[in-house]
Structures are given as structure tokens and as C-alpha cells.
Design a protein around this motif. Structure first.
Motif, PDB file in Angstrom:
ATOM      1  N   HIS A 187       0.833  -1.207   0.000  1.00 26.64           N
ATOM      2  CA  HIS A 187       0.000   0.000   0.000  1.00 26.64           C
ATOM      3  C   HIS A 187       0.863   1.251   0.000  1.00 26.64           C
ATOM      4  N   ASP A 188       0.534   2.197  -0.872  1.00 23.78           N
ATOM      5  CA  ASP A 188       1.321   3.435  -0.837  1.00 23.78           C
ATOM      6  C   ASP A 188       0.486   4.710  -0.763  1.00 23.78           C
ATOM      7  N   ILE A 189      -0.852   4.589  -0.838  1.00 24.39           N
ATOM      8  CA  ILE A 189      -1.669   5.810  -0.839  1.00 24.39           C
ATOM      9  C   ILE A 189      -1.519   6.560   0.490  1.00 24.39           C
ATOM     10  N   GLY A 190      -1.695   5.834   1.597  1.00 18.63           N
ATOM     11  CA  GLY A 190      -1.576   6.472   2.916  1.00 18.63           C
ATOM     12  C   GLY A 190      -0.185   7.041   3.134  1.00 18.63           C
ATOM     13  N   LYS A 191       0.822   6.264   2.757  1.00 18.04           N
ATOM     14  CA  LYS A 191       2.218   6.709   2.913  1.00 18.04           C
ATOM     15  C   LYS A 191       2.458   7.988   2.120  1.00 18.04           C
ATOM     16  N   ASN A 192       1.988   8.018   0.894  1.00 18.91           N
ATOM     17  CA  ASN A 192       2.212   9.195   0.044  1.00 18.91           C
ATOM     18  C   ASN A 192       1.518  10.435   0.606  1.00 18.91           C
ATOM     19  N   LEU A 193       0.354  10.212   1.191  1.00 14.92           N
ATOM     20  CA  LEU A 193      -0.395  11.305   1.800  1.00 14.92           C
ATOM     21  C   LEU A 193       0.370  11.874   2.997  1.00 14.92           C
ATOM     22  N   VAL A 194       0.875  10.972   3.827  1.00 17.06           N
ATOM     23  CA  VAL A 194       1.651  11.388   5.007  1.00 17.06           C
ATOM     24  C   VAL A 194       2.900  12.150   4.569  1.00 17.06           C
ATOM     25  N   ILE A 195       3.584  11.631   3.551  1.00 21.53           N
ATOM     26  CA  ILE A 195       4.798  12.298   3.059  1.00 21.53           C
ATOM     27  C   ILE A 195       4.461  13.720   2.614  1.00 21.53           C
ATOM     28  N   MET A 196       3.361  13.858   1.895  1.00 20.15           N
ATOM     29  CA  MET A 196       2.992  15.173   1.395  1.00 20.15           C
ATOM     30  C   MET A 196       2.698  16.145   2.538  1.00 20.15           C
ATOM     31  N   MET A 197       1.982  15.660   3.542  1.00 21.07           N
ATOM     32  CA  MET A 197       1.660  16.516   4.692  1.00 21.07           C
ATOM     33  C   MET A 197       2.933  16.913   5.443  1.00 21.07           C
ATOM     34  N   ILE A 198       3.854  15.978   5.575  1.00 19.99           N
ATOM     35  CA  ILE A 198       5.082  16.280   6.325  1.00 19.99           C
ATOM     36  C   ILE A 198       5.995  17.206   5.517  1.00 19.99           C
ATOM     37  N   VAL A 208      11.710  14.734   2.864  1.00 18.46           N
ATOM     38  CA  VAL A 208      11.299  13.352   3.139  1.00 18.46           C
ATOM     39  C   VAL A 208      11.885  12.396   2.102  1.00 18.46           C
ATOM     40  N   ILE A 209      12.534  11.350   2.589  1.00 20.70           N
ATOM     41  CA  ILE A 209      13.048  10.303   1.700  1.00 20.70           C
ATOM     42  C   ILE A 209      11.987   9.213   1.653  1.00 20.70           C
ATOM     43  N   ASP A 210      11.464   8.952   0.464  1.00 14.60           N
ATOM     44  CA  ASP A 210      10.434   7.924   0.294  1.00 14.60           C
ATOM     45  C   ASP A 210      11.118   6.579   0.054  1.00 14.60           C
ATOM     46  N   LEU A 211      11.041   5.693   1.050  1.00 14.89           N
ATOM     47  CA  LEU A 211      11.684   4.372   0.933  1.00 14.89           C
ATOM     48  C   LEU A 211      10.852   3.417   0.078  1.00 14.89           C
ATOM     49  N   GLY A 212       9.580   3.803  -0.173  1.00 16.21           N
ATOM     50  CA  GLY A 212       8.727   2.971  -1.025  1.00 16.21           C
ATOM     51  C   GLY A 212       7.863   2.004  -0.244  1.00 16.21           C
ATOM     52  N   ILE A 213       7.440   0.936  -0.940  1.00 17.24           N
ATOM     53  CA  ILE A 213       6.575  -0.082  -0.323  1.00 17.24           C
ATOM     54  C   ILE A 213       7.364  -1.391  -0.205  1.00 17.24           C
ATOM     55  N   ASP A 214       6.849  -2.322   0.603  1.00 17.74           N
ATOM     56  CA  ASP A 214       7.493  -3.635   0.747  1.00 17.74           C
ATOM     57  C   ASP A 214       8.961  -3.471   1.166  1.00 17.74           C
ATOM     58  N   VAL A 215       9.190  -2.566   2.144  1.00 19.33           N
ATOM     59  CA  VAL A 215      10.566  -2.187   2.518  1.00 19.33           C
ATOM     60  C   VAL A 215      11.122  -3.132   3.583  1.00 19.33           C
ATOM     61  N   PRO A 216      12.267  -3.762   3.293  1.00 15.65           N
ATOM     62  CA  PRO A 216      12.858  -4.679   4.275  1.00 15.65           C
ATOM     63  C   PRO A 216      13.516  -3.920   5.435  1.00 15.65           C
ATOM     64  N   VAL A 217      13.785  -4.655   6.515  1.00 15.45           N
ATOM     65  CA  VAL A 217      14.417  -4.086   7.712  1.00 15.45           C
ATOM     66  C   VAL A 217      15.708  -3.345   7.345  1.00 15.45           C
ATOM     67  N   GLU A 218      16.513  -3.978   6.475  1.00 14.03           N
ATOM     68  CA  GLU A 218      17.828  -3.429   6.123  1.00 14.03           C
ATOM     69  C   GLU A 218      17.725  -2.008   5.558  1.00 14.03           C
ATOM     70  N   LYS A 219      16.681  -1.786   4.754  1.00 14.63           N
ATOM     71  CA  LYS A 219      16.533  -0.466   4.120  1.00 14.63           C
ATOM     72  C   LYS A 219      16.186   0.609   5.161  1.00 14.63           C
ATOM     73  N   PHE A 220      15.369   0.231   6.153  1.00 21.10           N
ATOM     74  CA  PHE A 220      15.069   1.169   7.243  1.00 21.10           C
ATOM     75  C   PHE A 220      16.338   1.463   8.049  1.00 21.10           C
ATOM     76  N   MET A 221      17.152   0.424   8.282  1.00 22.70           N
ATOM     77  CA  MET A 221      18.400   0.590   9.045  1.00 22.70           C
ATOM     78  C   MET A 221      19.382   1.495   8.297  1.00 22.70           C
ATOM     79  N   GLU A 222      19.422   1.346   6.966  1.00 22.83           N
ATOM     80  CA  GLU A 222      20.296   2.210   6.154  1.00 22.83           C
ATOM     81  C   GLU A 222      19.847   3.665   6.267  1.00 22.83           C
ATOM     82  N   ALA A 223      18.534   3.873   6.246  1.00 21.99           N
ATOM     83  CA  ALA A 223      17.996   5.229   6.372  1.00 21.99           C
ATOM     84  C   ALA A 223      18.395   5.841   7.718  1.00 21.99           C
TER      85      ALA A 223
END
Length: 211
Positions: A101-112, A119-134
Motif C-alpha cells: 500500500h502506498d496511498i496512505g504513505k504518500n499522503l503522510v509524506i505530502m503533509m510532512i 522526506v526520503i520515500d523508501l517505497g513499499i514492501d521495505v525490508p528491515v535493512e533499508k530502514f536501518m540504512e535510512a
């Protein structure tokens, strides 16, 4: 009918071709960008969401409405960011692995982004490693983790647990949200902030930056 009401009706009915023009007309008439977003689009999507829950409409109609909203947001985006030339913080945001799902995420990004964050958009289906890199980025002060399915709540728990062990943990806040997420669940898994919707996520990010 006001222009904002026309925008809302067009979004609700998934009129992608009409929405951008109506948004522009509302701006031209002096309606505040945030009102067009909240009353014209977010409220319309809430109605769509309620209809979906009641089985009055199905996924295709919901996606068509979301697409219409996205078209309107493209027109609105430059106006939401105006007056926020100075960056007040940096956030990384993604939807957990297993969740597409990306609609809610995209909305939050826009508001922030509208509050002045980069805001760095990591996308959808993001693994733990990608969050750790961020989290490795010394400029990142907020990490947003979104889950829209009850089945992906364990993935959120796993990601937050990993982030809580990150060497920079004292330097960033973890914000979580999504349809099945509650304040209690957020506390239980060790997140810092729970936000129920895009508007409150924007307010929370702004409040953090003020500190």
C-alpha cells in the motif's frame, strides 16, 4: 456548490481528468491549499474508505478515487510547500515488507513535506535493512513506518525492534501508523509516536522540529 465541494465530489467519483482543473480553479478563487487538501480530497477519500468498508464500492473504485486525488495533489503540492524554504528536518518513510500500500504513505509524506521537512520515500514492501540504512543518515531525525494490513503488523514490530538497537537511536524518533495500528500497539512495540492520519502526522513532525 463551492469549488472545494466540487473537488471533493470529483475525487469521490474518481474523475481524474476533472480534478486538476478544479483544484486550480479553487486556488485561483483564493481557497487555502490546506483546505483544498483536507476538505476537498482527504475528506472525500475518507468517504470512499467508509463506502469500501461497507462493501458499497470495491478495490477498483477505491483505486480510481485515489488516482483522481493524486492528480489533484500534483497541482496542490507546490502551494503546500510555499513559505517553507528552510528545511526543518529530514525524515525517511516507508511501508513495511509484505505490504504494497502506498496511498496512505504518500499522503503522510505530502503533509510532512508541507511543514518543511525533506522526506526520503523508501517505497513499499521495505525490508528491515533499508530502514536501518535510512537510520544511518546523520541528518535523519524521524523514521516513519507504515503498515496497512493486520498481517503486516509483525513486520512493523520487527522493523521497530531493529531500529531500537540502532547506534543512532537517541538521535531519531520512530513514527508509526496505518489502518490497523493503535496507540497501544505503537507503545507495545517501542515506537515513539503514533499518528492516526496524515494531518496528525504532519502536526507531530512539526512539533518534533519545534523541540
Amino acid at each position: 456548490m463551492s469549488k472545494i465541494e466540487e473537488v471533493a465530489q470529483a475525487v469521490e467519483n474518481g474523475k481524474s481528468k476533472l480534478v486538476p482543473g478544479l483544484v486550480q480553479e479553487a486556488l485561483d478563487e483564493g481557497d487555502a491549499p490546506i483546505d483544498i487538501l483536507n476538505k476537498g480530497m482527504i475528506d472525500a477519500m475518507s468517504i470512499v474508505g467508509e463506502k469500501f468498508k461497507r462493501n458499497e464500492i470495491f478495490v477498483p473504485e477505491m483505486l480510481v478515487a485515489a488516482k483522481a486525488m493524486k492528480k489533484g495533489v500534483e497541482v496542490l503540492k507546490p502551494h503546500l510547500g510555499s513559505g517553507n524554504d528552510t528545511k526543518i528536518g529530514k525524515m525517511a518513510m516507508g511501508t513495511v515488507f509484505g505490504d504494497l500500500h502506498d496511498i496512505g504513505k504518500n499522503l503522510v509524506i505530502m503533509m510532512i513535506e508541507s511543514t518543511g521537512y525533506e522526506v526520503i520515500d523508501l517505497g513499499i514492501d521495505v525490508p528491515v535493512e533499508k530502514f536501518m540504512e535510512a537510520a544511518d543518515d546523520p541528518e535523519v531525525t524521524v523514521i516513519g513506518v507504515s503498515a496497512l494490513l493486520t498481517t503486516t503488523m509483525p513486520a512493523m514490530q520487527e522493523i521497530v525492534a531493529a531500529l531500537n538497537k540502532h547506534p543512532r537511536r537517541s538521535e531519531f524518533k520512530i513514527m508509526v501508523g496505518g489502518a490497523p495500528i493503535t496507540e497501544a500497539f505503537a507503545q507495545e512495540i517501542g515506537a515513539d509516536i503514533y499518528t492516526a492520519d496524515a494531518a496528525s502526522a504532519g502536526q507531530a513532525a512539526k512539533a518534533l522540529a519545534a523541540k
